[in-house]
Design a protein around this motif. Structure first.
Motif, PDB file in Angstrom:
ATOM      1  N   LEU A 212       0.828  -1.203   0.000  1.00 49.47           N
ATOM      2  CA  LEU A 212       0.000   0.000   0.000  1.00 49.47           C
ATOM      3  C   LEU A 212       0.867   1.260   0.000  1.00 49.47           C
ATOM      4  CD1 LEU A 212      -2.936   1.080   0.277  1.00 49.47           C
ATOM      5  CD2 LEU A 212      -2.568   1.077   2.753  1.00 49.47           C
ATOM      6  N   THR A 216       1.765   4.203  -3.252  1.00 50.55           N
ATOM      7  CA  THR A 216       1.663   5.657  -3.145  1.00 50.55           C
ATOM      8  C   THR A 216       2.960   6.315  -3.598  1.00 50.55           C
ATOM      9  OG1 THR A 216       0.182   5.351  -1.264  1.00 50.55           O
ATOM     10  CG2 THR A 216       1.094   7.547  -1.576  1.00 50.55           C
ATOM     11  N   PRO A 272      -2.861   7.459   3.482  1.00 54.90           N
ATOM     12  CA  PRO A 272      -3.945   8.124   2.743  1.00 54.90           C
ATOM     13  C   PRO A 272      -4.009   9.620   3.011  1.00 54.90           C
ATOM     14  CG  PRO A 272      -4.830   6.832   4.574  1.00 54.90           C
ATOM     15  CD  PRO A 272      -3.384   6.497   4.488  1.00 54.90           C
ATOM     16  N   GLN A 363      -7.115   3.602  -2.631  1.00 54.74           N
ATOM     17  CA  GLN A 363      -6.149   3.558  -1.534  1.00 54.74           C
ATOM     18  C   GLN A 363      -6.839   3.606  -0.176  1.00 54.74           C
ATOM     19  OE1 GLN A 363      -4.312   7.166  -0.238  1.00 54.74           O
ATOM     20  NE2 GLN A 363      -2.274   6.338  -0.673  1.00 54.74           N
ATOM     21  N   THR A 367      -6.873   0.503   2.501  1.00 54.87           N
ATOM     22  CA  THR A 367      -6.326   0.754   3.842  1.00 54.87           C
ATOM     23  C   THR A 367      -7.321   0.350   4.918  1.00 54.87           C
ATOM     24  OG1 THR A 367      -4.998   2.618   3.034  1.00 54.87           O
ATOM     25  CG2 THR A 367      -5.383   2.495   5.402  1.00 54.87           C
TER      26      THR A 367
END
Length: 388
Positions: A212, A216, A272, A363, A367
């Protein structure tokens, strides 16, 4: 030989291997222009790095156990120099794909061997300190290459042979020779060269968090610069990529003082949040928000999440650290590549900003799912809260 000498040279070697990885990032648009390709092609070239790295992690997990730690690190340094030389000789999108593939192989060789080697030099009782040194060196390298090229272009003007490339050509062969002369701490084992990664029990959430977080970072490195260039802010690309990684390096000492699980939990919050701030900056064309969001995501990706995850798998696989590290990076680079390619395709169809919005929604959703499952699987004696 005092430990500080091999530790320093090993850290410098790992820095240089990863320095080469994003060295060419500020020139992505130039290579794309040479071949007249769009955002999808750029993200495919970016992800070709993973195309080289993943087979290395999956199929060559036993190389450093068999040959010793020094040879894979030296080979990675040479591959970095050769990949960059290819871009100088034949600047094009195809060359970028090949170079990124070579850089992926080098990173796969160096990070697995380097993590195990650093722990062996310092001793198993200092596994977390070894992880901190490795993450610090590689974080500075990943970010420093892009910044160095950005500065070089700012001083030299547009060129396909920036001074940062020349610095790599000088340093890599020297460090490769030094790597081969470092003391042999490990005892080579007659294992199969083709050894699959291992995934220690209880570490799935650390791997998922790495996927994750690095998805990003991949967006920040591959897609955000295209949007900056479209808004006449392309000169800031090197700094954005540097901040995307360097701030995480600054946060690593803080992460080291936390338990691995708490550092991971903080990462889940910051990932995030940072991308939303970055997205707002792109949407509103406010550079300060872009830089701030990049710093927040960096703290999560290369600070709290990276250090906690690397330390955790090292602690849980004391007899198989190289393969356990490979397993962790399988997670990480899955996230680093596929979402970025998908976003590039969306960008060509609907625009860069729309692709970033879709990524942000996905995202946040992922999460939330990971954190929910992690909480449900935790127990009083469980793996989620004991690390560190």
């Amino acid at each position: 030989m005092p430990k500080v000498i091999p530790v320093s040279f090993l850290a410098l070697g790992l820095f240089t291997v990863t320095f080469a990885v994003n060295l060419q990032a500020p020139l992505y648009d130039a290579y794309a222009a040479e071949s007249n390709v769009g955002a999808t092609a750029v993200t495919v070239a970016f992800a070709a790095y993973v195309g080289g790295l993943m087979p290395t992690l999956l199929l060559l997990g036993g190389l450093s156990d068999r040959s010793g730690r020094r040879f894979p690190i030296a080979l990675a340094l040479i591959l970095g120099a050769l990949a960059t030389a290819l871009l100088v000789q034949i600047p094009s999108w195809i060359s970028l794909v090949i170079a990124r593939f070579m850089l992926g192989i080098g990173t796969g060789l160096a990070t697995t061997a380097g993590t195990a080697y650093m722990t062996e030099i310092l001793g198993a009782d200092r596994a977390k300190s070894a992880a901190l040194i490795v993450t610090s060196a590689t974080s500075l390298g990943f970010g420093g290459g892009a910044l160095a090229t950005g500065i070089s272009l700012g001083l030299q003007g547009h060129t396909l042979l920036p001074a940062s490339y020349i610095a790599l050509f000088v340093a890599a062969p020297v460090l490769a020779l030094i790597a081969l002369t470092l003391p042999r701490i490990d005892k080579p084992r007659p294992v199969s060269l083709l050894r699959l990664p291992v995934f220690p029990a209880g570490t799935w959430v650390f791997g998922a968090a790495m996927a994750l977080a690095w998805s990003t970072t991949g967006m920040t490195i591959a897609v955000v610069p295209l949007e900056l260039a479209a808004n006449n802010l392309g000169g800031w690309t090197g700094l954005v990529i540097f901040l995307a990684i360097f701030v995480g390096f600054l946060c690593q000492p803080i992460a080291r003082r936390m338990t691995n699980a708490r550092a991971l939990a903080l990462g889940f919050i910051l990932i995030p949040l940072g991308f939303l701030v970055l997205l707002a900056g792109v949407w509103l064309k406010v550079l300060a928000f872009v830089l701030l969001g990049t710093c927040i995501t960096s703290a999560a990706s290369y600070g709290f999440t990276y250090l906690a995850s690397l330390a955790e798998v090292s602690l849980r696989a004391p007899d198989d650290r190289a393969r356990a590290t490979a397993g962790l990076f399988v997670y990480a680079y899955f996230g680093f590549s596929l979402p970025v390619i998908a976003s590039g395709a969306l960008a060509d169809m609907f625009g860069l900003l729309s692709a970033m919005v879709v990524f942000a929604i996905a995202q946040i959703t992922v999460t939330g799912i990971i954190v929910l499952v992690w909480n449900q699987r935790s127990d009083p004696s469980g793996t989620a809260i004991n690390a560190g």
